[in-house]
Write a protein that holds these residues in place. Structure first.
Motif, mmCIF file in Angstrom:
data_model
loop_
_atom_site.group_PDB
_atom_site.id
_atom_site.type_symbol
_atom_site.label_atom_id
_atom_site.label_comp_id
_atom_site.label_asym_id
_atom_site.label_seq_id
_atom_site.Cartn_x
_atom_site.Cartn_y
_atom_site.Cartn_z
ATOM 1 N N LEU A 171 0.846 -1.196 0.000
ATOM 2 C CA LEU A 171 0.000 0.000 0.000
ATOM 3 C C LEU A 171 0.880 1.244 0.000
ATOM 4 O O LEU A 171 1.767 1.390 0.841
ATOM 5 N N TYR A 172 0.624 2.139 -0.940
ATOM 6 C CA TYR A 172 1.378 3.390 -1.050
ATOM 7 C C TYR A 172 0.533 4.518 -0.487
ATOM 8 O O TYR A 172 -0.679 4.596 -0.722
ATOM 9 N N ILE A 173 1.177 5.415 0.250
ATOM 10 C CA ILE A 173 0.475 6.429 1.033
ATOM 11 C C ILE A 173 1.072 7.799 0.756
ATOM 12 O O ILE A 173 2.290 7.992 0.865
ATOM 13 N N ALA A 174 0.225 8.743 0.391
ATOM 14 C CA ALA A 174 0.670 10.132 0.250
ATOM 15 C C ALA A 174 0.724 10.748 1.640
ATOM 16 O O ALA A 174 -0.313 10.980 2.260
ATOM 17 N N ASP A 175 1.927 10.991 2.135
ATOM 18 C CA ASP A 175 2.106 11.569 3.466
ATOM 19 C C ASP A 175 2.187 13.088 3.283
ATOM 20 O O ASP A 175 3.263 13.651 3.058
ATOM 21 N N GLY A 176 1.034 13.739 3.357
ATOM 22 C CA GLY A 176 0.876 15.108 2.908
ATOM 23 C C GLY A 176 1.849 16.124 3.449
ATOM 24 O O GLY A 176 2.575 16.787 2.695
ATOM 25 N N MET A 177 1.914 16.278 4.751
ATOM 26 C CA MET A 177 2.746 17.324 5.340
ATOM 27 C C MET A 177 4.197 16.899 5.519
ATOM 28 O O MET A 177 5.045 17.718 5.852
#
Length: 362
Positions: free
Chosen positions: A338-344
Motif C-alpha cells: 500500500l502506497y500512502i501520500a504523506d501530505g505534510m
C-alpha cells in the motif's frame, strides 16, 4: 462539499508554502527528480508507475517510476511552455482526486478548472466533462457542468463518480453531492433508492466489482456503501454521532468510531482501507471490525481541537510504530503493498504486505 484548511495546520502550511514559492517549479519533463510537495491523491498503473497529485503553490501531477525516477507529468506550467496538440486547455489546472482504469487511462478531478480530465496512456489529455463554469448542472456531456470536483473513482463499466459541492443560495447552505458520468455520456447527481438526492460530505470513493460505491463521509465520520439500486448503508463509524470532539475507537463496527476519513482503497481480498488525517493513521475495515494497520500518533483526548487531533510525526518501521503527518491518498500495487501520500511530510510512504512502513519517495 467544502474542503477547509485545518486550523491547527494554518501557520505551518502558510510558512511551508511561502518557502516553496521561492523555488522554481518550471521543471522540464526530463528532470530525474521532481519532488512531491503536499502530495494528495495516488494512482498506480499496470507497470507500477505511481502518479501523484500535488497541492503545491503550482499544482501538478508527478510520475514516479519503479526505479525511483520522477518527472513532472502534467501541470499548467508545462501546458503553457510546451503547448501540444495532445493537451486540452488546462489553464486553471488544480488536480485533486485521481482514478485509473484497467487500460491505464487516468481520470483527474480538476477542481480549479471545474472539470474532469482524461489522460490516455499515450499522454493525450481530453476534457471528459465540465469546463463550462463552476456550477452544478446535470445533462449530456455537451451541457453538464461541475462546481468543484474533488474526489473521483471509476467502476468496471467505466461509469465515473465525482464528489462535488452543492448548495442552496436561498438559504445560504452548502452540502456535498456525488455526480455520476455514465458510460453513455450523461451526467446526473446521485439519489438514494427513494429518489432523494444524496447530500453529505463525500470524500474518497472506490467501487467494487459488483458496482457498489464505498464513500468516506468526512464530517459524518463514517464509511458509507451505496448500492447500484440506491440503497445506502453505514458500514463503519457512528455516522453523525459527534459533530465536534470526536474520538477514535477500534473494535466492532457497532461501537467503533473514526475521526475524519479522507481516501479509501480496496485490497484484493476485499478489505476496506482508508486514511484518517485527524488520527494520522491508515485504518482497515474488515470482518465487521475497524482497526489500525499503520500509524501510532498520540491522540489528544483533551479536545484541544474540536475536530480532533493527534501528534504528527515521521518514522518508518513496523506499521504499528510508524508515524505520519496527514496521510491522504492510498493505492495498492499488484502484490498487496500500500502506497500512502504523506501530505505534510512531502513524501510517499510504503506499507509492505508484511507490515513494514518505509519511505518510498522523498
Amino acid at each position: 462539499m467544502v474542503i477547509k484548511m485545518h486550523i491547527r495546520n494554518f501557520h505551518k502550511k502558510f510558512f511551508a508554502i511561502a518557502l516553496l514559492f521561492t523555488y522554481s517549479f518550471a521543471f522540464a519533463q526530463n528532470s530525474s527528480r521532481q519532488p512531491v510537495y503536499f502530495p494528495n491523491a495516488l494512482v498506480m498503473d499496470s507497470k507500477n508507475n505511481l502518479y501523484v497529485s500535488c497541492n503545491s503553490q503550482q499544482p501538478d501531477i508527478v510520475k514516479i517510476t519503479p526505479d525511483g525516477q520522477s518527472t513532472e507529468f502534467i501541470s499548467t506550467a508545462l501546458y503553457r511552455h510546451r503547448p501540444s496538440q495532445k493537451w486540452a486547455s488546462i489553464d486553471m489546472f488544480t488536480p485533486a482526486g485521481m482514478a485509473i482504469d484497467e487500460d491505464d487511462t487516468i481520470y483527474i478531478a480538476d477542481k480549479g478548472g471545474g472539470d474532469v480530465l482524461k489522460v490516455s496512456p499515450d499522454g493525450k489529455i481530453t476534457i471528459v466533462a465540465g469546463y463550462k463554469g463552476h456550477m452544478i448542472k446535470d445533462g449530456p456531456l455537451s451541457v453538464a457542468s461541475f462546481k468543484k470536483p474533488f474526489f473521483i473513482t471509476i467502476d468496471r463499466k467505466k461509469n465515473i463518480y465525482v464528489s462535488d459541492e452543492g448548495g442552496d443560495e436561498r438559504t445560504n447552505t452548502e452540502y456535498g453531492v456525488i455526480r455520476k458520468i455514465s458510460n453513455q455520456g450523461e451526467v446526473t447527481t446521485l439519489k438514494d433508492h427513494t429518489g432523494t438526492e444524496l447530500h453529505f460530505d463525500a470524500a474518497g470513493m472506490v467501487c467494487d466489482n459488483d458496482g457498489n460505491l464505498f464513500v468516506c463521509d468526512r464530517t459524518g465520520r463514517c464509511i458509507k456503501k451505496i448500492m447500484p439500486d440506491g440503497n445506502v448503508s453505514i458500514i463503519g463509524g457512528l455516522c453523525g454521532k459527534r459533530k465536534t470532539d470526536p474520538v477514535y475507537k477500534e473494535g466492532d463496527i457497532k461501537t467503533a468510531e473514526i475521526m475524519e476519513p479522507w481516501f479509501i482503497a480496496l485490497s484484493k481480498e476485499g478489505g476496506i482501507y482508508f486514511s484518517d488525517i485527524r488520527v494520522n493513521r491508515i485504518i482497515k475495515l474488515a470482518d465487521k471490525k475497524i482497526f489500525t494497520v499503520a500509524g501510532n500518533s498520540k491522540i489528544d483526548t483533551q479536545n484541544s481541537n474540536i475536530q480532533g487531533y493527534s501528534e504528527a510525526g515521521y518514522a518508518d518501521g513496523p506499521a504499528k510504530a510508524a508515524l505520519f503527518n496527514e496521510p491522504l491518498g492510498i493505492a495498492f500495487d499488484k502484490i498487496g503493498n500500500l502506497y500512502i501520500a504523506d501530505g505534510m511530510n512531502h513524501c510517499i510512504r510504503k506499507l509492505s504486505s508484511d507490515g513494514i512502513v518505509s519511505t518510498y519517495f522523498k
